[in-house]
Design a protein around this motif. Structure first.
Motif, PDB file in Angstrom:
ATOM      1  N   ARG A 181       0.814  -1.222   0.000  1.00 54.38           N
ATOM      2  CA  ARG A 181       0.000   0.000   0.000  1.00 54.38           C
ATOM      3  C   ARG A 181       0.846   1.269   0.000  1.00 54.38           C
ATOM      4  NH1 ARG A 181      -1.856   1.088   5.964  1.00 54.38           N
ATOM      5  NH2 ARG A 181      -3.359   2.358   4.871  1.00 54.38           N
ATOM      6  N   LYS A 182       0.241   2.327  -0.491  1.00 56.92           N
ATOM      7  CA  LYS A 182       0.834   3.666  -0.505  1.00 56.92           C
ATOM      8  C   LYS A 182       2.194   3.713  -1.193  1.00 56.92           C
ATOM      9  CE  LYS A 182      -1.687   5.194   3.511  1.00 56.92           C
ATOM     10  NZ  LYS A 182      -1.652   5.750   4.858  1.00 56.92           N
ATOM     11  N   GLY A 183       2.369   2.882  -2.209  1.00 61.20           N
ATOM     12  CA  GLY A 183       3.594   2.944  -3.005  1.00 61.20           C
ATOM     13  C   GLY A 183       4.851   2.542  -2.262  1.00 61.20           C
ATOM     14  N   ALA A 184       4.716   1.692  -1.261  1.00 68.55           N
ATOM     15  CA  ALA A 184       5.860   1.326  -0.425  1.00 68.55           C
ATOM     16  C   ALA A 184       7.009   0.707  -1.222  1.00 68.55           C
ATOM     17  CB  ALA A 184       5.417   0.371   0.691  1.00 68.55           C
ATOM     18  N   LEU A 185       6.719   0.038  -2.329  1.00 68.34           N
ATOM     19  CA  LEU A 185       7.771  -0.563  -3.155  1.00 68.34           C
ATOM     20  C   LEU A 185       8.183   0.357  -4.308  1.00 68.34           C
ATOM     21  CD1 LEU A 185       6.499  -4.252  -3.443  1.00 68.34           C
ATOM     22  CD2 LEU A 185       8.060  -3.260  -1.768  1.00 68.34           C
ATOM     23  N   GLY A 186       7.640   1.561  -4.315  1.00 70.90           N
ATOM     24  CA  GLY A 186       7.928   2.484  -5.409  1.00 70.90           C
ATOM     25  C   GLY A 186       6.932   2.367  -6.561  1.00 70.90           C
ATOM     26  N   TYR A 187       5.904   1.548  -6.375  1.00 70.49           N
ATOM     27  CA  TYR A 187       4.862   1.347  -7.383  1.00 70.49           C
ATOM     28  C   TYR A 187       3.516   1.386  -6.673  1.00 70.49           C
ATOM     29  CZ  TYR A 187       8.586  -0.350 -10.400  1.00 70.49           C
ATOM     30  OH  TYR A 187       9.727  -0.463 -11.140  1.00 70.49           O
ATOM     31  N   ARG A 188       2.510   1.903  -7.378  1.00 72.84           N
ATOM     32  CA  ARG A 188       1.173   1.962  -6.798  1.00 72.84           C
ATOM     33  C   ARG A 188       0.419   0.675  -7.133  1.00 72.84           C
ATOM     34  NH1 ARG A 188      -4.061   4.558  -8.390  1.00 72.84           N
ATOM     35  NH2 ARG A 188      -5.151   4.749  -6.406  1.00 72.84           N
ATOM     36  N   ASN A 209      11.038  -4.771 -11.184  1.00 77.32           N
ATOM     37  CA  ASN A 209      12.271  -4.176 -11.703  1.00 77.32           C
ATOM     38  C   ASN A 209      12.686  -4.756 -13.043  1.00 77.32           C
ATOM     39  OD1 ASN A 209      12.613  -2.321  -9.633  1.00 77.32           O
ATOM     40  ND2 ASN A 209      13.640  -3.813  -8.337  1.00 77.32           N
ATOM     41  N   GLY A 210      11.762  -5.447 -13.704  1.00 76.18           N
ATOM     42  CA  GLY A 210      12.003  -5.871 -15.083  1.00 76.18           C
ATOM     43  C   GLY A 210      12.453  -7.299 -15.269  1.00 76.18           C
ATOM     44  N   HIS A 211      12.614  -8.038 -14.199  1.00 80.37           N
ATOM     45  CA  HIS A 211      13.012  -9.434 -14.341  1.00 80.37           C
ATOM     46  C   HIS A 211      11.790 -10.279 -14.684  1.00 80.37           C
ATOM     47  CE1 HIS A 211      17.075  -8.736 -12.885  1.00 80.37           C
ATOM     48  NE2 HIS A 211      16.528  -7.878 -12.041  1.00 80.37           N
ATOM     49  N   PRO A 212      11.986 -11.333 -15.454  1.00 81.79           N
ATOM     50  CA  PRO A 212      10.837 -12.155 -15.853  1.00 81.79           C
ATOM     51  C   PRO A 212      10.295 -12.982 -14.689  1.00 81.79           C
ATOM     52  CG  PRO A 212      12.864 -13.149 -16.621  1.00 81.79           C
ATOM     53  CD  PRO A 212      13.241 -11.816 -16.031  1.00 81.79           C
ATOM     54  N   ILE A 213       9.039 -13.358 -14.822  1.00 83.33           N
ATOM     55  CA  ILE A 213       8.455 -14.314 -13.885  1.00 83.33           C
ATOM     56  C   ILE A 213       8.977 -15.672 -14.326  1.00 83.33           C
ATOM     57  CG2 ILE A 213       6.330 -15.419 -13.108  1.00 83.33           C
ATOM     58  CD1 ILE A 213       4.933 -12.701 -13.587  1.00 83.33           C
TER      59      ILE A 213
END
Length: 143
Positions: free
Chosen positions: A31-38, A112-116
Protein backbone atom coordinates in the motif's frame (compact mmCIF):
# COMPACT_ATOMS: atom_id res chain seq x y z
CA UNK A 1 -15.45 -4.07 -21.56
CA UNK A 2 -16.97 -1.37 -19.32
CA UNK A 3 -20.33 -3.20 -19.17
CA UNK A 4 -18.45 -6.37 -18.25
CA UNK A 5 -17.02 -4.59 -15.17
CA UNK A 6 -20.30 -3.32 -13.74
CA UNK A 7 -21.53 -6.59 -12.12
CA UNK A 8 -18.13 -7.30 -10.49
CA UNK A 9 -17.55 -3.92 -8.86
CA UNK A 10 -19.84 -4.60 -5.87
CA UNK A 11 -18.09 -7.94 -5.29
CA UNK A 12 -14.68 -6.27 -5.46
CA UNK A 13 -15.80 -3.67 -2.94
CA UNK A 14 -17.18 -6.41 -0.69
CA UNK A 15 -13.88 -8.34 -0.95
CA UNK A 16 -11.84 -5.30 0.09
CA UNK A 17 -13.65 -5.32 3.42
CA UNK A 18 -13.17 -9.06 3.97
CA UNK A 19 -9.62 -9.84 2.91
CA UNK A 20 -8.07 -13.04 4.27
CA UNK A 21 -5.07 -12.64 6.57
CA UNK A 22 -2.49 -13.42 3.85
CA UNK A 23 -3.90 -10.67 1.64
CA UNK A 24 -4.00 -8.21 4.55
CA UNK A 25 -0.34 -8.97 5.33
CA UNK A 26 0.75 -8.40 1.73
CA UNK A 27 -1.39 -5.27 1.40
CA UNK A 28 0.52 -3.77 4.33
CA UNK A 29 3.69 -4.16 2.22
CA UNK A 30 2.20 -2.90 -1.06
CA UNK A 31 0.00 0.00 0.00
CA UNK A 32 0.83 3.67 -0.51
CA UNK A 33 3.59 2.94 -3.00
CA UNK A 34 5.86 1.33 -0.43
CA UNK A 35 7.77 -0.56 -3.15
CA UNK A 36 7.93 2.48 -5.41
CA UNK A 37 4.86 1.35 -7.38
CA UNK A 38 1.17 1.96 -6.80
CA UNK A 39 -0.99 -1.13 -6.29
CA UNK A 40 -4.74 -1.49 -6.17
CA UNK A 41 -6.44 -4.27 -4.24
CA UNK A 42 -9.42 -6.35 -5.35
CA UNK A 43 -9.33 -4.68 -8.76
CA UNK A 44 -11.62 -5.71 -11.62
CA UNK A 45 -9.88 -6.63 -14.87
CA UNK A 46 -12.32 -7.83 -17.49
CA UNK A 47 -14.31 -10.67 -16.00
CA UNK A 48 -12.01 -11.24 -13.03
CA UNK A 49 -11.16 -9.62 -9.70
CA UNK A 50 -7.41 -9.58 -9.09
CA UNK A 51 -6.16 -9.54 -5.48
CA UNK A 52 -3.54 -6.85 -6.21
CA UNK A 53 -2.51 -5.11 -9.41
CA UNK A 54 0.09 -2.58 -10.42
CA UNK A 55 -1.56 -1.00 -13.46
CA UNK A 56 1.57 0.85 -14.57
CA UNK A 57 3.59 -2.38 -14.83
CA UNK A 58 0.55 -4.53 -15.69
CA UNK A 59 1.39 -6.97 -12.91
CA UNK A 60 -1.26 -8.91 -11.02
CA UNK A 61 -0.44 -10.55 -7.69
CA UNK A 62 -2.65 -13.33 -6.33
CA UNK A 63 -2.57 -14.72 -2.80
CA UNK A 64 -4.04 -18.21 -2.93
CA UNK A 65 -5.44 -20.51 -0.28
CA UNK A 66 -5.39 -24.29 -0.54
CA UNK A 67 -8.59 -24.31 -2.62
CA UNK A 68 -6.47 -23.04 -5.53
CA UNK A 69 -4.15 -26.07 -5.61
CA UNK A 70 -3.88 -27.12 -9.27
CA UNK A 71 -6.96 -25.08 -10.12
CA UNK A 72 -7.99 -25.13 -13.77
CA UNK A 73 -10.01 -21.97 -13.12
CA UNK A 74 -6.84 -20.16 -12.02
CA UNK A 75 -5.04 -21.33 -15.16
CA UNK A 76 -7.90 -19.95 -17.30
CA UNK A 77 -7.82 -16.68 -15.35
CA UNK A 78 -4.04 -16.33 -15.79
CA UNK A 79 -4.36 -17.06 -19.51
CA UNK A 80 -7.09 -14.40 -19.83
CA UNK A 81 -4.98 -11.82 -17.98
CA UNK A 82 -1.89 -12.70 -20.04
CA UNK A 83 -3.90 -12.22 -23.27
CA UNK A 84 -4.85 -8.76 -21.99
CA UNK A 85 -1.24 -7.80 -21.32
CA UNK A 86 -0.95 -8.63 -17.61
CA UNK A 87 1.67 -10.79 -15.97
CA UNK A 88 0.51 -12.73 -12.92
CA UNK A 89 2.47 -13.71 -9.82
CA UNK A 90 0.86 -16.26 -7.50
CA UNK A 91 1.81 -16.96 -3.91
CA UNK A 92 0.33 -19.30 -1.36
CA UNK A 93 -1.20 -17.49 1.60
CA UNK A 94 1.04 -19.40 4.01
CA UNK A 95 4.11 -18.21 2.07
CA UNK A 96 2.95 -14.62 2.51
CA UNK A 97 2.34 -15.13 6.22
CA UNK A 98 5.52 -17.06 6.99
CA UNK A 99 7.97 -15.63 4.47
CA UNK A 100 6.74 -12.16 3.53
CA UNK A 101 10.26 -10.73 2.94
CA UNK A 102 10.90 -13.37 0.25
CA UNK A 103 7.47 -12.72 -1.31
CA UNK A 104 8.07 -8.95 -1.35
CA UNK A 105 11.57 -9.52 -2.79
CA UNK A 106 10.08 -11.60 -5.62
CA UNK A 107 7.44 -8.95 -6.40
CA UNK A 108 10.15 -6.26 -6.39
CA UNK A 109 12.37 -8.37 -8.66
CA UNK A 110 9.55 -8.71 -11.21
CA UNK A 111 8.63 -5.00 -10.95
CA UNK A 112 12.27 -4.18 -11.70
CA UNK A 113 12.00 -5.87 -15.08
CA UNK A 114 13.01 -9.43 -14.34
CA UNK A 115 10.84 -12.15 -15.85
CA UNK A 116 8.46 -14.31 -13.88
CA UNK A 117 10.36 -17.57 -13.81
CA UNK A 118 7.53 -19.83 -12.75
CA UNK A 119 4.52 -19.93 -10.52
CA UNK A 120 5.63 -20.48 -6.93
CA UNK A 121 3.72 -23.46 -5.57
CA UNK A 122 4.25 -25.47 -2.38
CA UNK A 123 7.56 -27.28 -2.52
CA UNK A 124 8.83 -25.38 -5.58
CA UNK A 125 12.60 -25.39 -5.42
CA UNK A 126 12.84 -21.78 -6.67
CA UNK A 127 10.81 -20.41 -3.78
CA UNK A 128 12.39 -22.75 -1.24
CA UNK A 129 15.85 -21.47 -2.31
CA UNK A 130 14.67 -17.88 -1.87
CA UNK A 131 13.37 -18.68 1.60
CA UNK A 132 16.65 -20.36 2.61
CA UNK A 133 18.70 -17.44 1.25
CA UNK A 134 16.52 -14.86 3.02
CA UNK A 135 16.69 -16.86 6.26
CA UNK A 136 20.47 -17.08 6.08
CA UNK A 137 20.67 -13.35 5.40
CA UNK A 138 18.55 -12.71 8.51
CA UNK A 139 15.71 -11.07 6.56
CA UNK A 140 12.85 -12.72 8.48
CA UNK A 141 11.36 -11.06 11.49
CA UNK A 142 12.22 -7.54 10.29
CA UNK A 143 8.88 -6.62 8.73
Amino acid sequence: MRDELRPLKPFASHNRGRMPLGEVRLWMELRKGALGYRFRRQHVIGRYIVDFVCLKERLGVEVDGSQHYRSETDAERDEYLNRHGYRVLRFWAWHVLEFSPAVVAEITRVLNGHPIVESLQPGDEVFERKIRAATEAGEFGRS
